[in-house]
Design an enzyme around this catalytic site. Sequence first.
Site, PDB file in Angstrom:
ATOM      1  N   GLU A 281     151.593 103.631  -3.928  1.00  0.00           N
ATOM      2  CA  GLU A 281     150.614 103.183  -2.939  1.00  0.00           C
ATOM      3  C   GLU A 281     150.628 101.675  -2.770  1.00  0.00           C
ATOM      4  OE1 GLU A 281     146.681 104.697  -3.598  1.00  0.00           O
ATOM      5  OE2 GLU A 281     147.445 106.659  -4.194  1.00  0.00           O
ATOM      6  N   LYS A 283     149.105  98.124  -2.889  1.00  0.00           N
ATOM      7  CA  LYS A 283     148.074  97.565  -3.756  1.00  0.00           C
ATOM      8  C   LYS A 283     147.299  96.509  -2.965  1.00  0.00           C
ATOM      9  CE  LYS A 283     147.294  95.899  -8.462  1.00  0.00           C
ATOM     10  NZ  LYS A 283     146.230  94.962  -8.199  1.00  0.00           N
ATOM     11  N   ARG A 288     137.220  96.612  -5.729  1.00  0.00           N
ATOM     12  CA  ARG A 288     137.307  98.034  -6.058  1.00  0.00           C
ATOM     13  C   ARG A 288     135.889  98.594  -6.017  1.00  0.00           C
ATOM     14  NH1 ARG A 288     140.288 100.724 -11.202  1.00  0.00           N
ATOM     15  NH2 ARG A 288     139.589 102.862 -10.928  1.00  0.00           N
ATOM     16  N   ARG A 303     133.486  97.542  -9.867  1.00  0.00           N
ATOM     17  CA  ARG A 303     134.294  97.926 -11.004  1.00  0.00           C
ATOM     18  C   ARG A 303     133.587  97.648 -12.331  1.00  0.00           C
ATOM     19  NH1 ARG A 303     140.439  96.599 -11.563  1.00  0.00           N
ATOM     20  NH2 ARG A 303     140.558  96.493 -13.795  1.00  0.00           N
ATOM     21  N   GLU A 333     139.543 100.477  -2.333  1.00  0.00           N
ATOM     22  CA  GLU A 333     139.562  99.019  -2.386  1.00  0.00           C
ATOM     23  C   GLU A 333     139.134  98.543  -0.998  1.00  0.00           C
ATOM     24  OE1 GLU A 333     140.531  97.594  -5.322  1.00  0.00           O
ATOM     25  OE2 GLU A 333     140.956  95.513  -4.787  1.00  0.00           O
ATOM     26  N   PHE A 373     141.454 105.730  -2.526  1.00  0.00           N
ATOM     27  CA  PHE A 373     142.611 106.210  -3.289  1.00  0.00           C
ATOM     28  C   PHE A 373     142.313 107.330  -4.272  1.00  0.00           C
ATOM     29  CE2 PHE A 373     141.415 101.956  -4.989  1.00  0.00           C
ATOM     30  CZ  PHE A 373     140.869 102.345  -6.218  1.00  0.00           C
ATOM     31  N   ARG A 448     143.584 103.252 -19.824  1.00  0.00           N
ATOM     32  CA  ARG A 448     144.875 103.165 -19.140  1.00  0.00           C
ATOM     33  C   ARG A 448     145.859 104.024 -19.918  1.00  0.00           C
ATOM     34  NH1 ARG A 448     144.825  97.458 -18.053  1.00  0.00           N
ATOM     35  NH2 ARG A 448     143.183  96.802 -19.444  1.00  0.00           N
ATOM     36  N   LYS A 454     151.074  99.452 -12.237  1.00  0.00           N
ATOM     37  CA  LYS A 454     151.109  98.470 -11.154  1.00  0.00           C
ATOM     38  C   LYS A 454     152.361  97.603 -11.231  1.00  0.00           C
ATOM     39  CE  LYS A 454     148.174  95.483 -13.900  1.00  0.00           C
ATOM     40  NZ  LYS A 454     146.984  94.682 -14.038  1.00  0.00           N
TER      41      LYS A 454
HETATM   42  P1  AMP Z   1     144.657  95.025 -11.657  1.00  0.00           P
HETATM   43  O1  AMP Z   1     143.284  94.599 -11.209  1.00  0.00           O
HETATM   44  O2  AMP Z   1     145.684  94.018 -11.386  1.00  0.00           O
HETATM   45  O3  AMP Z   1     144.641  95.547 -13.057  1.00  0.00           O
HETATM   46  O4  AMP Z   1     145.072  96.275 -10.769  1.00  0.00           O
HETATM   47  C1  AMP Z   1     144.301  97.432 -10.658  1.00  0.00           C
HETATM   48  C2  AMP Z   1     143.362  97.318  -9.468  1.00  0.00           C
HETATM   49  O5  AMP Z   1     144.055  97.362  -8.241  1.00  0.00           O
HETATM   50  C3  AMP Z   1     142.386  98.462  -9.340  1.00  0.00           C
HETATM   51  O6  AMP Z   1     141.302  98.303 -10.185  1.00  0.00           O
HETATM   52  C4  AMP Z   1     141.980  98.371  -7.882  1.00  0.00           C
HETATM   53  O7  AMP Z   1     140.894  97.473  -7.765  1.00  0.00           O
HETATM   54  C5  AMP Z   1     143.157  97.715  -7.197  1.00  0.00           C
HETATM   55  N1  AMP Z   1     143.861  98.540  -6.217  1.00  0.00           N
HETATM   56  C6  AMP Z   1     144.344  98.098  -5.047  1.00  0.00           C
HETATM   57  N2  AMP Z   1     144.968  99.065  -4.379  1.00  0.00           N
HETATM   58  C7  AMP Z   1     144.903 100.179  -5.127  1.00  0.00           C
HETATM   59  C8  AMP Z   1     145.385 101.518  -4.970  1.00  0.00           C
HETATM   60  N3  AMP Z   1     146.087 101.909  -3.931  1.00  0.00           N
HETATM   61  N4  AMP Z   1     145.130 102.390  -5.991  1.00  0.00           N
HETATM   62  C9  AMP Z   1     144.435 102.009  -7.070  1.00  0.00           C
HETATM   63  N5  AMP Z   1     143.960 100.770  -7.257  1.00  0.00           N
HETATM   64  C10 AMP Z   1     144.185  99.852  -6.307  1.00  0.00           C
END
Ligand code: AMP
Length: 614
Positions: A281, A283, A288, A303, A333, A373, A448, A454
């Site tokens: 998907e 990002k 969130r 979040r 998001e 999502f 996790r 990611k």
């Molecule tokens: P990170 O904050 O870098 O750990 O990445 C995870 C975060 O990406 C999630 O908590 C969401 O806020 C965000 N996010 C953005 N797009 C998506 C998506 N398609 N699926 C899940 N999370 C997403």
Amino acid sequence: MHFRKLSEYFDKIENVSSRLEMTSILAELFKETPGEEIARVIYFSQGQLAPPYKSIEIGMGEKFVEDAIAKGSGYTKKEVHEKFKQIGDLGNVAEEFLKKKKQESLFSTELTIGKIFENLLKIAKTSGSGSQGLKTKLLAELLNNASPVEARYIVRIPLGKLRLGVGDPTIMDAFAINLSEEAKSNKKLVAEVEKQLKEKNEEKRKQELDRKIRVRVREIIEDKYNIHSDLGVIAETLITKGLKGLEKIHIKPGIPIRPTLAERLPSSKEIIKKLGKCGVEAKYDGFRLAVHKNEKEVTIFSRRQENVTEMFPELIEAVRTQIKAKGAIFEGEALAFNEETKEYYPFQITIQRKRKYGIKEMAEEFPLTLFCFDLLYVDGENLMPLPFKERREKLKSIIGRGKRIALTDSIVTDDPKKVDEYFNENIESGLEGIIAKDLNAPYIAGARKFSWIKLKRSYKGELSDTVDTVIIGFFKGKGHRTQFGLGALLTAVYDEKDGMFRSIAKIGTGMKEDDLKELHKILSKISEDNKPKNVDSEIKPDFWVSPKYVVEAIADEITKSPIHTAGRGKGKEGFALRFPRMVKLRQDKTPEQATTVLEIEKMFKNQKNVKLSE
Ligand code: AMP
């Protein structure tokens, strides 16, 4: 229960340094607490009046607390203020002044937990003009009847500086100790645990069994907490109905679920190796949001599980019109999207929507689109155990026509080349990267576990992803930076093993002047003289702060370090970030959602074979 008893326990906790000791004191406290009072005891021990998602803030400034201490102790405001300047903790000031109280009240009544709760709640709920006077009066009334130790904590709760360092994991550990006996009479659970035993020696085998049962009980408690984020309710159930009682707690719109977290891998090849055919998907870089719909009632949680419903009126409206289910819990998001140019606005625009005032105007100027999502619940059915692909299908089926709510863009593939292409496309359209998802995984709340991976934008020669670190202290500025009161941050990563924050970097670059001022403002409110209990660092900053704020940092690489404590073990050096720079403050993350020591270890191993997708 009398507050005096609780304060004595708090005092004991404050005076021990190891987490183990803290856990056993808490376990003792919980054994003594009746079911109808445990929820308040839990909230108090974390300096709150309710679970965080209810967003009840007591919010009393130091000035007014000083007034209340003066009123409650019979000293003058000036004397209180002078003492505060001298010792730096208003809780200790109240304690000291009450020890030598000048004005004996005629009827000193024993304070109950109920009475403290009632007054503090009134303080929290009073607002508007003249409210500060009433708040001061309510606090002074409590202090007037308080013993010195009680006063220390009565004052610290409204200031949000309890200083006990009691986190959710410690509370759950304490309950696991108390409930292990009950678990031993559960034949099924014991049989399940016995299967995993390795010890042959009878005595040692018994010890191993005890330990494993405790671990299992802890897991059962945490699994429930993950879908019902109110430790007060969990604790009350455990005390009144035992471990079995938890079976009756189900997910419910209006009560937040702890979000699943993303793992990281360095390249699309490794992602495909790990997941095989998977969903990939876009990002998005926004907020969130977890949306809870119950008929017409819509609640939105961040979040960090704060209730942010009021901030997003256009999304509330869209949920009512676009979502074709009576009850639903789904995640997405939200970000600002430029309808004319069909482009995403940068994060700097979206972040402006995090505000208390001018919401309506901003919602009109920069309306958000929620890219959904995941779907966790729909019309009475818990979807969390279902494979992701089924949840996504259902999610698609409940989103009706409209502008503000959409499904995330995605592809399904098992080809790393396709993943790279898709990654590049997304970067070009201004997004952050991609998230790959295991099509068969259930929704894993609060953890996790490689169900999401990611891959973010990579910069040549730099870490392929940023690291979310937690601020544990700061240094005064030198030279030009003296004027800001802050020159650098001491930051840490989270060690899931024992709930500690271990140092990894001193960050002095990447901040603009405004950032320095803002950081100084928020950090000086929570600064402490001594190292907080859940912090492990040998570097001593000018001011410690209790782990609360997350800072996203970029660095050249991860190196071994003799001075930092993240990842340090017997004969093993810790890890450090080399040339760390601050990217931004991540107000959306809790300290426990920051990067973990384990992730750093994996990133360190991986960085040697990082292939930059450019
Ligand atoms: P990170 O904050 O870098 O750990 O990445 C995870 C975060 O990406 C999630 O908590 C969401 O806020 C965000 N996010 C953005 N797009 C998506 C998506 N398609 N699926 C899940 N999370 C997403």
